[in-house]
Design a protein around this motif. Structure first.
Motif, PDB file in Angstrom:
ATOM      1  N   ARG A   6       5.573 -31.428 -23.334  1.00 19.83           N
ATOM      2  CA  ARG A   6       4.035 -31.221 -22.825  1.00 19.83           C
ATOM      3  C   ARG A   6       3.845 -30.612 -21.349  1.00 19.83           C
ATOM      4  O   ARG A   6       2.916 -29.790 -21.315  1.00 19.83           O
ATOM      5  CB  ARG A   6       3.713 -32.934 -22.939  1.00 19.83           C
ATOM      6  N   GLN A   7       4.948 -30.882 -20.644  1.00 20.10           N
ATOM      7  CA  GLN A   7       4.644 -30.261 -19.295  1.00 20.10           C
ATOM      8  C   GLN A   7       4.666 -28.632 -19.415  1.00 20.10           C
ATOM      9  O   GLN A   7       4.188 -27.905 -18.728  1.00 20.10           O
ATOM     10  CB  GLN A   7       5.981 -30.337 -18.370  1.00 20.10           C
ATOM     11  N   ALA A   8       5.211 -28.116 -20.507  1.00 15.51           N
ATOM     12  CA  ALA A   8       5.374 -26.665 -20.447  1.00 15.51           C
ATOM     13  C   ALA A   8       4.429 -25.893 -21.354  1.00 15.51           C
ATOM     14  O   ALA A   8       4.524 -24.919 -21.780  1.00 15.51           O
ATOM     15  CB  ALA A   8       6.723 -26.081 -20.838  1.00 15.51           C
ATOM     16  N   ALA A   9       3.445 -26.852 -22.060  1.00 12.61           N
ATOM     17  CA  ALA A   9       2.632 -26.367 -23.002  1.00 12.61           C
ATOM     18  C   ALA A   9       1.663 -25.295 -23.015  1.00 12.61           C
ATOM     19  O   ALA A   9       1.198 -24.511 -23.565  1.00 12.61           O
ATOM     20  CB  ALA A   9       1.812 -27.628 -23.838  1.00 12.61           C
ATOM     21  N   ARG A  10       1.332 -25.143 -21.593  1.00  6.99           N
ATOM     22  CA  ARG A  10       0.516 -24.084 -21.017  1.00  6.99           C
ATOM     23  C   ARG A  10       1.182 -23.219 -20.269  1.00  6.99           C
ATOM     24  O   ARG A  10       0.652 -22.022 -20.099  1.00  6.99           O
ATOM     25  CB  ARG A  10      -0.458 -24.602 -20.099  1.00  6.99           C
ATOM     26  N   SER A  11       2.629 -23.118 -20.485  1.00  7.57           N
ATOM     27  CA  SER A  11       3.263 -21.895 -19.967  1.00  7.57           C
ATOM     28  C   SER A  11       3.328 -21.020 -20.850  1.00  7.57           C
ATOM     29  O   SER A  11       3.807 -21.053 -22.069  1.00  7.57           O
ATOM     30  CB  SER A  11       4.814 -22.323 -19.583  1.00  7.57           C
ATOM     31  N   ARG A  12       2.609 -19.642 -20.497  1.00  7.50           N
ATOM     32  CA  ARG A  12       2.934 -18.540 -21.586  1.00  7.50           C
ATOM     33  C   ARG A  12       4.356 -17.955 -21.634  1.00  7.50           C
ATOM     34  O   ARG A  12       4.469 -17.413 -22.651  1.00  7.50           O
ATOM     35  CB  ARG A  12       1.811 -17.417 -21.019  1.00  7.50           C
ATOM     36  N   LYS A  30      -4.313  -9.708 -21.583  1.00  8.96           N
ATOM     37  CA  LYS A  30      -4.456  -9.963 -20.266  1.00  8.96           C
ATOM     38  C   LYS A  30      -4.764 -11.202 -20.166  1.00  8.96           C
ATOM     39  O   LYS A  30      -6.065 -11.637 -20.820  1.00  8.96           O
ATOM     40  CB  LYS A  30      -5.429  -9.023 -19.461  1.00  8.96           C
ATOM     41  N   PRO A  31      -4.309 -12.505 -19.470  1.00 10.09           N
ATOM     42  CA  PRO A  31      -4.616 -13.891 -19.364  1.00 10.09           C
ATOM     43  C   PRO A  31      -5.943 -13.819 -18.192  1.00 10.09           C
ATOM     44  O   PRO A  31      -6.445 -13.133 -17.666  1.00 10.09           O
ATOM     45  CB  PRO A  31      -3.599 -14.504 -18.561  1.00 10.09           C
ATOM     46  N   GLU A  32      -6.544 -14.787 -18.795  1.00  2.24           N
ATOM     47  CA  GLU A  32      -7.844 -15.417 -18.072  1.00  2.24           C
ATOM     48  C   GLU A  32      -7.239 -16.173 -16.741  1.00  2.24           C
ATOM     49  O   GLU A  32      -6.926 -17.125 -17.011  1.00  2.24           O
ATOM     50  CB  GLU A  32      -8.758 -16.054 -18.932  1.00  2.24           C
ATOM     51  N   GLY A  33      -7.446 -15.664 -15.619  1.00  2.00           N
ATOM     52  CA  GLY A  33      -7.153 -16.426 -14.479  1.00  2.00           C
ATOM     53  C   GLY A  33      -5.426 -16.219 -14.090  1.00  2.00           C
ATOM     54  O   GLY A  33      -4.949 -15.244 -14.773  1.00  2.00           O
ATOM     55  N   ASP A  34      -4.963 -17.144 -13.333  1.00  2.00           N
ATOM     56  CA  ASP A  34      -3.683 -16.921 -12.983  1.00  2.00           C
ATOM     57  C   ASP A  34      -2.696 -17.293 -14.455  1.00  2.00           C
ATOM     58  O   ASP A  34      -3.134 -18.070 -14.993  1.00  2.00           O
ATOM     59  CB  ASP A  34      -3.278 -17.796 -12.025  1.00  2.00           C
ATOM     60  N   SER A  35      -1.583 -16.914 -14.586  1.00  2.00           N
ATOM     61  CA  SER A  35      -0.602 -17.027 -15.639  1.00  2.00           C
ATOM     62  C   SER A  35       0.761 -17.058 -14.789  1.00  2.00           C
ATOM     63  O   SER A  35       0.930 -16.489 -14.046  1.00  2.00           O
ATOM     64  CB  SER A  35      -0.996 -16.011 -16.706  1.00  2.00           C
ATOM     65  N   ASP A  36       1.484 -17.401 -15.842  1.00  2.00           N
ATOM     66  CA  ASP A  36       3.085 -17.174 -15.582  1.00  2.00           C
ATOM     67  C   ASP A  36       3.691 -16.361 -16.481  1.00  2.00           C
ATOM     68  O   ASP A  36       4.920 -15.897 -16.374  1.00  2.00           O
ATOM     69  CB  ASP A  36       3.842 -18.558 -15.498  1.00  2.00           C
ATOM     70  N   PHE A  37       2.691 -15.570 -17.196  1.00  2.34           N
ATOM     71  CA  PHE A  37       3.322 -14.391 -18.001  1.00  2.34           C
ATOM     72  C   PHE A  37       2.421 -13.103 -18.132  1.00  2.34           C
ATOM     73  O   PHE A  37       1.259 -13.252 -18.564  1.00  2.34           O
ATOM     74  CB  PHE A  37       3.691 -15.015 -19.733  1.00  2.34           C
ATOM     75  N   TYR A  38       2.764 -12.110 -17.716  1.00  2.00           N
ATOM     76  CA  TYR A  38       2.128 -10.988 -17.865  1.00  2.00           C
ATOM     77  C   TYR A  38       2.622  -9.805 -18.644  1.00  2.00           C
ATOM     78  O   TYR A  38       3.911  -9.544 -18.439  1.00  2.00           O
ATOM     79  CB  TYR A  38       1.645 -10.387 -16.574  1.00  2.00           C
ATOM     80  N   VAL A  56       7.913  -6.887  -8.221  1.00  4.69           N
ATOM     81  CA  VAL A  56       8.992  -7.878  -7.363  1.00  4.69           C
ATOM     82  C   VAL A  56       8.843  -7.715  -6.031  1.00  4.69           C
ATOM     83  O   VAL A  56       8.748  -8.730  -5.297  1.00  4.69           O
ATOM     84  CB  VAL A  56      10.290  -7.854  -7.943  1.00  4.69           C
ATOM     85  N   LYS A  57       8.886  -6.532  -5.591  1.00  5.87           N
ATOM     86  CA  LYS A  57       8.677  -6.120  -4.219  1.00  5.87           C
ATOM     87  C   LYS A  57       7.098  -6.380  -3.636  1.00  5.87           C
ATOM     88  O   LYS A  57       7.126  -6.931  -2.475  1.00  5.87           O
ATOM     89  CB  LYS A  57       9.027  -4.837  -3.863  1.00  5.87           C
ATOM     90  N   THR A  58       6.098  -6.025  -4.134  1.00  3.96           N
ATOM     91  CA  THR A  58       4.760  -6.010  -3.529  1.00  3.96           C
ATOM     92  C   THR A  58       3.781  -6.854  -4.395  1.00  3.96           C
ATOM     93  O   THR A  58       3.152  -7.618  -3.857  1.00  3.96           O
ATOM     94  CB  THR A  58       4.176  -4.741  -3.559  1.00  3.96           C
ATOM     95  N   ARG A  59       3.305  -6.708  -5.590  1.00  2.00           N
ATOM     96  CA  ARG A  59       2.443  -7.160  -6.309  1.00  2.00           C
ATOM     97  C   ARG A  59       2.575  -8.658  -6.431  1.00  2.00           C
ATOM     98  O   ARG A  59       1.481  -9.432  -6.223  1.00  2.00           O
ATOM     99  CB  ARG A  59       2.218  -6.754  -7.785  1.00  2.00           C
ATOM    100  N   ILE A  60       3.498  -9.247  -6.954  1.00  2.06           N
ATOM    101  CA  ILE A  60       3.650 -10.714  -7.282  1.00  2.06           C
ATOM    102  C   ILE A  60       3.779 -11.654  -5.706  1.00  2.06           C
ATOM    103  O   ILE A  60       3.089 -12.686  -5.740  1.00  2.06           O
ATOM    104  CB  ILE A  60       4.970 -10.880  -8.256  1.00  2.06           C
ATOM    105  N   PRO A  61       4.642 -11.082  -4.945  1.00  5.28           N
ATOM    106  CA  PRO A  61       4.349 -11.657  -3.573  1.00  5.28           C
ATOM    107  C   PRO A  61       3.016 -11.718  -3.066  1.00  5.28           C
ATOM    108  O   PRO A  61       2.666 -12.783  -2.455  1.00  5.28           O
ATOM    109  CB  PRO A  61       5.418 -10.871  -2.569  1.00  5.28           C
TER     110      PRO A  61
END
Length: 144
Positions: A6-12, A30-38, A56-61
């Motif tokens: 259940r806790q991970a059901a929304r994790s892409r 492309k996800p709508e809003g924030d996501s953990d998978f792109y 890793v260096k720029t965009r995610i941080p």
């Protein structure tokens, strides 16, 4: 992996991994809003490596307020090749880790302060992989 908790059901990440294990293509839209998978398209290993480093260096941080070394892990499906674990680790270390005099070279690897080390081990009894992540605060170059 056969069950989505259940806790991970929304994790892409989780739902994509389950789709891959079932032989299906994950949702790469492309996800709508924030996501953990792109999904980021790259047509060759060199372009893929440049995009991984930029992410890793720029965009995610910048987008999520994460630390490039402590908070982000790059997963590779293989060890060799243009974007395999060996080359990805080497390139990420070169770009992300500060250069300095305090370093230790052991087992064909270079470690120095602010280095993160990840290793994985396949267990044959469970047919699963265990990942171990370590962060090095400091090193003693003269230590034995």
């Amino acid at each position: 992996m056969t069950e989505v908790f259940r806790q991970a059901a929304r994790s892409r990440i989780i739902t994509s991994a389950h789709r891959i294990n079932q032989g299906l293509i994950p949702d790469l839209s492309k996800p709508e809003g924030d996501s953990d998978f792109y999904f980021v398209q790259a047509d060759d290993p060199e372009t893929a490596m440049l995009r991984i480093i930029d992410l890793v260096k720029t965009r995610i941080p910048a987008r999520f307020g994460l630390n490039s070394i402590r908070d982000i892990q790059v997963l590779c499906p293989m060890n060799r090749g243009g974007i395999g674990a060996a080359r990805s680790t080497s390139n990420c270390k070169r770009v992300l880790n500060p250069a300095g005099e305090r370093k230790v070279e052991r087992f064909a690897g270079l470690s120095h302060p602010a280095t993160r080390s990840c290793r994985s081990k396949m267990t044959t009894t469970r047919k699963s992989t265990t990942a171990i992540s370590r962060y090095i605060d400091d090193v003693d170059p003269d230590g034995r």
